[in-house]
Structure formats: C-alpha cells, structure tokens
Design a protein around this motif. Structure first.
Motif, mmCIF file in Angstrom:
data_model
loop_
_atom_site.group_PDB
_atom_site.id
_atom_site.type_symbol
_atom_site.label_atom_id
_atom_site.label_comp_id
_atom_site.label_asym_id
_atom_site.label_seq_id
_atom_site.Cartn_x
_atom_site.Cartn_y
_atom_site.Cartn_z
ATOM 1 N N GLY A 24 0.815 -1.215 0.000
ATOM 2 C CA GLY A 24 0.000 0.000 0.000
ATOM 3 C C GLY A 24 0.844 1.257 0.000
ATOM 4 N N LYS A 270 -7.373 -1.304 -1.285
ATOM 5 C CA LYS A 270 -7.938 0.020 -1.022
ATOM 6 C C LYS A 270 -7.846 0.326 0.479
ATOM 7 C CE LYS A 270 -9.314 0.483 -5.313
ATOM 8 N NZ LYS A 270 -8.614 1.408 -6.238
ATOM 9 N N LYS A 271 -7.906 1.618 0.810
ATOM 10 C CA LYS A 271 -7.754 2.037 2.200
ATOM 11 C C LYS A 271 -8.806 1.406 3.105
ATOM 12 C CE LYS A 271 -7.144 6.158 5.082
ATOM 13 N NZ LYS A 271 -7.089 7.645 5.121
ATOM 14 N N THR A 275 -8.324 -1.208 6.315
ATOM 15 C CA THR A 275 -8.935 -0.911 7.617
ATOM 16 C C THR A 275 -9.713 -2.107 8.142
ATOM 17 O OG1 THR A 275 -9.075 1.460 7.160
ATOM 18 C CG2 THR A 275 -10.589 0.578 8.820
ATOM 19 N N THR A 288 0.226 1.669 11.132
ATOM 20 C CA THR A 288 0.809 0.975 9.981
ATOM 21 C C THR A 288 2.153 0.375 10.380
ATOM 22 O OG1 THR A 288 1.884 2.994 9.200
ATOM 23 C CG2 THR A 288 -0.301 2.500 8.293
#
Length: 688
Positions: A24, A270-271, A275, A288
C-alpha cells in the motif's frame, strides 16, 4: 494447533497486515500471494528453516527460494522479522529507487536472497540447481559422522511458475536425480493475472509431478491449518530419495474484501479494505507497519536457534579438520571462492606447428586440462555431449547412486534436451557456492535458454555456457541451426562476456578470463570446422578481449574480425598486400572484456587514421561501435558443405579483400580525417 500457540496466529496475521501496508505504501506490488501464503511462510521460517541471519552466507544454511517472486513483500517481511539486515524503513522503501527491497528479489541486493526471481519458472529451476549443488558437495566432503553439508532447499512456487516450460524441464530432471533435499510448496490458489486458472490451466499438477518421480503431499486448508502444514513439511523431510511438492490450497489475499479473486493479485488494497482487514485480525487500523513483541520473539528464537546450529557446525568442522585436514582445507578454499594456486598453468598453448582443429575440439582439450586442476568445475551438455565435446576422460556422471549410472560425487551432468532448464539449474549451482558450473549446447540453442542466461548476468553469477557449432560453418544443418543473430543479443546483455575465439590460444584465454570473472557469466562460442593456429596470438593478448594480430605502419585499412573468420581475414590481408594495400588485422574475441580495457589500449588496437572494416559471419548489428563499415550476413544462412556456404555469401579471403579495397577507395575519395569509432562526444560524461 499442535505445538502452536495463539501467538503464532498473531504472527501470521501480522505478516498479512504488513504485506498490505508494504504494498500500500509503495502503491505498487502484489499483496495477494503474501497474504495467502503467510501461514506456510510462518511455519517454515519459525519451525523448519535453519539459518543464521547474522551470517547469511553460512555454507550449510537451508536455502529458501521464492519462485513466485512477485510475492517478494512476503520474503522481505520474513527477512525483517528474522533479523536480517532488512529494517522497517527498508520495508517502507519497497519498490523505491536504490532501496534494498526491489520489486522482485535480487541476489546481491538484499541479505538472505539466494537467487534472483521474478521471471516465472526461474526460481524453482534455480532451486533444483541449489539442491544438486548440496547433493554434490555433500557427497564430496561428508564423512561418517561428519555431515557437514546436509541442508535443505525450500521453494515456494505458484501456478504461473508451473505453467512455464523451464519449470517442467528442471522438475523433470530433479525427479530423475531423486533429489530428496528439495521441498517445494505449491501455492494452489487457482488465480493468475488473467483470472481463474480455469481459463487456461486445468491439468492435474499432482499427477504430473508424480510422473516426474516426485513425492506429492496435500494440505487442504492452507489458510489456517498450520498443524497440517507442519506435518506435511515433516513428512517431506523424511523422504530421502524423491523431491517433494506440497499442494497447498490457499485463498489469495486472505482477509481482504476481494480475497479469492485476481483483483488482489497485483494491485494494492484500497484504504477501506486495509482498515477492515486490520480490524478483523485484531490490529489498530490507524497504525501501519505494526509488529507485536510476541511476533518478534518468535522470530528471534528461530534466529537464535539457527545461530546455535552454526556454532555446533563450527565445532563439528573443527573436529573434521583434525581428522580430514586435506578435505577441510579444500572445502574452506572453495567456500571462500579462492582458486587453486597455479591452476592457470594447465591451460594449453599453441604455435603454428600445431594442427588446425575445430575450436570445439580445442575447448574439449581445455576442459580436460582444467578438470584435473579445478575440482569445483562441474557441468555437462543438453544431450549433445558427443557434439559439444564437453566430457573429459574418466569423468563420472552426476546421478543418484541407485541408478548404477554414477553418483552424487560425479561432476558431469546429463541435462537431457533441456537447454533452458540447464541454464537455470546452472544459476542455482553457482549461487550455492563452492562450484563453477558450465552447460553446453549449440550456440543457436542458447536462444532457448535466453531467460536464464539473462538472469546469470543480472545476478552476477559465474556460469559458463559452452556453445559449439557457432556459425554458418556448421554447414549442412542449414539456417535452422546457424546462429546468425544470436551473438548480437548476447553481446547486448550487460555483464555477460560473449567469447568467440579464433584459435587455441584464444580458446585458452576465453576459459582463463571466464573462470577468473567471479561475478560475470560467459558464453563461449566454438567452431565445428577446423581453424589454423595463428602466428601472433597468445593467451596474454587474447585475455584483453581484443588485440592486434597483424600490425603494419601507415595502414590503409584495419580489418577486425572474430572466430573462424579471422583466418579468412588473414588471407585477405595477404591478398591486399600483393595489391600494394597495407592492412592491419585485429581480433576481438570478446567485446565485453575489450571494452573494460583502458581507453589508451583500445585506441592502440582500433586507432584513428585509417578506416576499419569488420568481418563476421553473423548479422552486422552491433559492429558500429568498432568499425566504419561492416561485412557479414544480411539474412539467414544456407544448407551445404561449410566451405560452400561461406563461398555463397562471399565470406572468403577474396570477398573480404574486395570489400576492403572499396572501403579504402571510399575514404581516400572523401579526403577527410578518419577518426576511430571509439572516439565519442560523450567520452567525458561520467557513468556514475
């Protein structure tokens, strides 16, 4: 979970979360396979792998190969956790300029990386080479109660690797050789870039590997059944006369919202996906690159266990040295990469009184001499031993002892018709340490091995490819076998030495430099037809990659050539002399080595003042760096007796002389100074 605690599950989920973070942050990479293979990776590195992260080059360490190299975020994470010189900052610099965590694993860039992987199929083929090297070194040096060399080679592989032909070649040979020290884990997630493997790959992989002679094991729940993974690895270690492949059923991108699909294969999550992933696994979604202390503790313990194993090995080696001092000294020399004192004296030298013979025969003589003084020299042919002339007298074949065809102590390999597998296996042998491998085929069929040859150069591995039947001079086999374009692409590969010797002394020089070049692979191209011994050649001169064979003051033209065309060019020089034209003759058996010489030396060989004509029975592509005009082949070769083939293309002393006359006349008519092609406007630009 037999033998496991909740901390192991935390460690597995940590790896998954780190894989998402690593890819990411880079906004580039492949998170799916690392997340799917986290359980088997954890079990292997925490329970089975024998390594010392403080000494990554310990000779008896277990080797780990990530053949599906696109999943390298997984390997970098494991190296970090295990205490190698891969920091958290290095993980954060994944796929960035000058980082030690490049987009695919590269040998020599990151501690703990054994071979360069990424091009699919190469890694598992390298692993076969690593296993062969261990089997050979163990057979040579191990004694009763002294198993100095007994490591395993573990390899992770996937659907993509197993679809590549090179993997089939190497794995077929591994089964024949009964390499019980080789354990592969097949990530059977049924996904490639194009989607579900149902679109292209529906073969029964297990039956295929059984037919190769491999042991095949299964783990049905590779996402969470770590006890079954452990049991399969233990079972694999028990099998001593077969390589093992474990069919591990996994879910690509396990934990992601897109798990099980190709969308998670080669793109960051994707974010919102990251999550929910962290929440699911019990991590703070706002953190992170988080690693719980318990996870570090597990891997520190594994590293300490490995360090202790090396200390025990050192104690064993000390005892071995006292009982077998000669063998201990020899093993130390090889592991340190030192060549035997005075080995180069074995290289044969020639004068014009020696008979004209094909350079493949000269190569055979050289290999035979070197085999006596370089016990680390091992190699063989892709089913062309009688044509490549690579097997020395009294050589023993490398075979499983049960075959009755040789032993693991044998140094000669029967690679079969597997050129690509041969080259990739040689890369693995070279990467193991203590051995100098060579493969052999016709020069034209080095093209079949192109992927592995390229990786030899990128990996800085000393691998020799003996390539006979190097031109239209092979004659009747015709264009299908005549390598018109092969030299051009080999010469274009950075850090690869393509040699094309013209006689016996140049042949000896090609082997001398290739063996001294510890970090550069070589392709040595040899003729089928007979070549005379040249009056002014020598090993010392040819070892510079290029030199003046015939000098003359105030030359009208310089002819530069290689290999079997050099004697033809020499004939042209004599013809030109009879016409009052002064011609110099230069031989450049190796562009790469010649280019490494000083500018002053190179300009003494190819000076300004007179035009330079290149002559070679190949495509002329690439000769512009050395000559003003180029004479060679514009298309394919032809089938017929070799002398008639040369005559058809006018590559004869008469044809060369005729073109040299035209070159001289052209440049005299221009009436302008002639500068060496070596002189460039960019000469003073730094390469740094």
């Amino acid at each position: 979970m037999s033998g496991f605690t909740q901390n192991d599950q935390v460690a597995i989920n940590t790896i998954r979360a780190l894989a998402a973070d690593v890819v990411g942050k880079a906004n580039s990479g492949h998170p799916g396979a690392p997340m799917g293979m986290a359980p088997v990776a954890h079990v292997l590195f925490s329970k089975f792998m024998r390594f010392n992260s403080k000494n990554p080059k310990w000779i008896n360490r277990d080797r780990f190969v990530l053949s599906n190299g696109h999943a390298c975020a997984l390997q970098y994470i494991l190296l970090h956790l295990a205490g190698y010189k891969v920091s958290m900052d290095d993980l954060k610099a994944f796929r960035q300029i000058d980082s030690i965590t490049p987009g695919h694993p590269e040998l020599g860039v990151t501690d703990g990386i054994e071979v360069t992987t990424g091009p699919l199929g190469q890694g598992i083929s390298n692993a076969v080479g690593l296993a062969i090297a261990q089997a050979h070194m163990g057979a040579v040096f191990n004694k009763d109660n002294f198993n100095l060399i007994d490591n395993y080679t573990y390899v992770f592989t996937g659907d993509g690797c197993l679809q590549e032909g090179v993997a089939s070649e190497a794995c077929s040979l591994a089964g024949h050789l009964k390499l019980g020290n080789l354990i592969a884990v097949y990530d059977d997630n049924k996904i490639t870039i194009d989607g579900d493997t149902a679109v292209s790959f529906t073969e029964d992989v297990e039956q295929r590997f059984k037919s190769y002679g491999w042991e095949v094991l299964h783990v049905e729940k590779g996402d969470d059944d770590i006890a079954a993974i452990e049991a399969a690895l233990k079972e694999a270690q028990k099998t001593k006369d077969q390589p093992t492949i474990i069919n591990l059923k996994t879910t690509i991108g396990f934990g992601s919202l897109k798990q099980g699909g190709h969308d998670v294969h080669g793109a960051p999550l994707k974010k919102d996906d990251i999550t929910q992933l962290k929440k699911k696994f019990g991590f703070n979604p706002d953190e992170t690159f988080a690693v719980p202390k318990e996870t570090y503790d597990i891997y520190n313990a594994a590293a300490e266990k490995g360090a202790k194993a090396e200390e025990e090995w050192k104690t064993l080696f000390k005892q071995y040295s006292e009982k077998y001092p000669k063998e201990a000294s020899e093993l130390t020399r090889r592991v340190e990469g030192r060549l035997p004192e005075g080995w180069e004296k074995a290289l044969p030298t020639y004068t014009t009184s020696d008979a004209a013979v094909g350079s493949r025969k000269l190569s055979e003589t050289t290999i035979s001499k070197l085999a006596e003084v370089l016990p680390e020299l091992v190699g063989g042919s892709a089913d062309l031993t009688g044509s490549n002339l690579t097997r020395w007298k009294n050589a023993e074949d490398f075979q499983h002892p049960s075959s009755g065809l040789g032993s693991y102590a044998g140094r000669y390999f029967r690679f079969g018709v597997r050129e690509h597998g041969m080259a990739a296996i040689c890369n693995g042998i070279a990467a193991y340490g203590g051995l100098i491998p060579f493969g052999a085929t016709f020069l034209n069929f080095v093209s079949y091995a192109a992927g592995a040859v390229r990786l030899s150069a990128l990996s800085h591995l000393r691998v020799l490819q003996v390539a006979t039947h190097d031109s239209i001079g092979l004659g009747e086999d015709g264009p299908t076998h005549q390598p018109v374009e092969t030299a051009a692409w080999l010469r274009a590969i950075p850090n690869l030495a393509f040699w094309r010797p013209a006689d016996g002394n140049e042949t000896s020089a090609s082997y001398l430099v290739s063996i001294l070049s510890q970090h550069t692979p070589s392709v040595l191209a040899f003729s089928r037809q007979n070549l005379p011994q040249l009056a002014n050649s020598s090993i010392e001169k040819a070892a510079k990659g290029g030199y003046v064979l015939e000098e003359v003051e105030n030359a009208d033209v310089t002819i530069v050539s290689t290999g079997s065309e050099v004697p033809l060019a020499l004939g042209a020089v004599e013809q030109l002399k009879s016409k009052g034209i002064k011609a110099r003759l230069v031989s450049i058996p190796c562009f790469e080595v010649f280019d490494s010489q000083s500018r002053e030396y190179r300009l003494s060989v190819l000076p300004s003042g007179a035009p330079i004509l290149s002559v070679e029975a190949y495509s002329t592509f690439g000769w512009g760096q050395y000559s003003h005009d180029h004479f060679g082949l514009k298309a394919w070769g032809a089938s017929g007796p070799y002398d008639q083939v040369y005559k058809k293309f006018d590559i004869t002393p008469e044809g060369i002389a005729k073109r040299a006359e035209k070159v001289v006349a052209f440049y005299k008519k221009r009436g302008q100074p002639v500068f060496s092609p070596l002189i460039s406007a960019l000469d003073d630009i730094s390469d740094e």
